[in-house]
Design an enzyme around this catalytic site. Structure first.
Site, PDB file in Angstrom:
ATOM      1  N   CYS A 400       0.874  -1.350   0.109  1.00  0.00           N
ATOM      2  CA  CYS A 400      -0.002  -0.002  -0.016  1.00  0.00           C
ATOM      3  C   CYS A 400       0.990   1.245   0.089  1.00  0.00           C
ATOM      4  CB  CYS A 400      -0.890  -0.096   1.374  1.00  0.00           C
ATOM      5  SG  CYS A 400      -2.086  -1.197   1.424  1.00  0.00           S
ATOM      6  N   MET A 401       1.955   1.143   0.837  1.00  0.00           N
ATOM      7  CA  MET A 401       2.754   2.361   0.932  1.00  0.00           C
ATOM      8  C   MET A 401       3.878   2.834  -0.104  1.00  0.00           C
ATOM      9  SD  MET A 401       3.682   2.375   5.060  1.00  0.00           S
ATOM     10  CE  MET A 401       4.774   0.913   4.599  1.00  0.00           C
TER      11      MET A 401
END
Length: 411
Positions: A400-401
């Protein structure tokens, strides 16, 4: 690199990635507005920055070029006219005219150098930052008690979602939740105006102006011919169908898309919160997305004899679909939390299945998911753990990051 964007797999050696270092936007979170801004808790900024810096350093030690969203944005807005255009567009999308603050906000933002202006836009602008003079207009005297003229963007450190690289191009996404919708504007300005990108005519397979939602956490590039996209809480079937049509009409390497339906809930959110690729024939998966016999709904959309000819078939067994579409004799599904009912639910909530592959069989994970990490190691996967006490409060993991911009092809 002859092109700045090249992503034809989930596992090819990662060479270039875009991150966003958490900033003051997280300190503009308060309990009253957590739900509005899509957070369950308030991370401690110095600690979350330290953990994120360790994440970035881990990638650099593996030979990955780390670029930062905030720096790319500032460099893309170097020209004064482009910068003013960006401010106008951002304020319009923020509905700054509703409270009559449009002109004051624009004047305020133009007083800063570009780096500071970008930081203010991302972190949010409080009303008390502008209210140095006495209020005189009726709409000012009767303002509600909401503290922001511009909402903060605390989800920005999840760079995977606003835009996603597929092949040599990308989707610039219309995000579902209003709190995140402005985020994809940054990527549009980066590819159109940043020196690294603007001369390359990067194809945009689906733009943020399309009326149906799609988010990057649902977009997985399995190999050079196959993309999987989650039909989820945040991504619609209509957006997937338009993306498929655009891909088939404008390029030839990607020939099929798997539309994978997952439960529409915040706990599952995106496909990559329950399913990621860790090696050529291995995937980590949260068992709760499958039925008792491993059944689920998967729609296979394939290119026909012409780009406009799309064949759609419905399948129900993920294992068999992966074997057939990826040309594999066998596929190994590694269960989050070892498949234990409690451990898998707990570790999935902390993104136990949200791995970032940096090479075939090499993944970055959160250290807190020790059962899932051990399951990966037992299957021969090299696991590089990063600290996650504060990062995980945002409900997103290493994948996600990170927004991969360039991966080498899998040999």
């Amino acid at each position: 690199m002859t092109t700045p964007i090249h992503v034809y797999s989930e596992i090819g050696p990662l060479k270039s990635v875009m991150l966003k270092r958490p900033g003051r936007e997280l300190e503009n979170l308060t309990p009253e507005y957590l739900e509005r801004l899509l957070f369950d808790d308030i991370p401690f900024l110095p600690a979350v920055q330290k953990e994120h810096d360790q994440f970035a350093e881990t990638l650099k030690k593996q030979g990955v070029e780390v670029l930062y969203l905030e720096k790319l944005t500032a460099e893309a807005l170097d020209d004064a006219l482009v910068r003013e255009q960006f401010i106008d567009e951002l304020l319009t999308e923020s509905k700054a005219d509703i409270n009559g603050a449009y002109d004051r906000l624009k004047e305020f933002l133009l007083t800063f150098d570009t780096d500071s202006m970008v930081e203010h836009v991302m972190s949010g602008i409080r009303k008390n930052e502008l209210e140095r003079e006495k209020k005189s207009h009726l709409h000012e005297l009767m303002e509600d008690h909401y503290p922001f003229y511009l909402d903060p963007m605390p989800n920005l450190y999840f760079t995977r979602d606003p835009a996603a690289a597929i092949g040599s191009g990308l989707t610039i996404n219309k995000m579902k939740e209003p709190a995140r919708r402005r985020e994809s504007l940054f990527m549009r300005y980066i590819i159109n105006h940043h020196p690294r990108f603007k001369g390359h005519e990067i194809p945009v397979w689906l733009d943020r102006d399309f009326k149906f939602n799609i988010e990057g956490g649902d977009e997985l590039v399995l190999n050079e011919e196959t993309v999987a996209i989650g039909v989820s809480e945040r991504t619609t079937a209509q957006a997937i169908e338009r993306l498929v049509r655009n891909l088939f009409q404008r390029q030839s390497r990607i020939r099929r898309v798997l539309a994978v339906e997952i439960p529409k809930s915040r706990a599952f959110m995106h496909l990559d919160t329950v399913f990621t690729m860790v090696d050529r024939d291995q995937f980590t998966i949260h068992p709760a997305i499958q039925g008792p016999e491993g059944d689920m709904r998967i729609f296979v959309l394939e290119r026909g004899k012409t780009a406009d000819d799309i064949h759609t078939t419905e399948e129900h067994n993920l294992l068999e679909v992966l074997k057939r579409t990826l040309g594999l004799s066998d596929v190994n599904l590694i269960f989050c939390g070892g498949g234990d009912e409690i451990a898998s639910a707990r570790e999935q909530w902390n993104d136990g299945s949200n791995t970032l592959a940096i090479a075939p069989g090499v993944v970055v994970t959160y250290d807190r998911n020790y059962i899932s990490n051990e399951c990966l190691r037992e299957q021969g996967i090299k696991v590089i753990e990063i600290p996650s006490g504060e990062l995980s409060r945002g409900r997103g993991g290493p994948r996600c990051m990170s927004m991969p911009l360039y991966r080498e092809d899998v040999k």
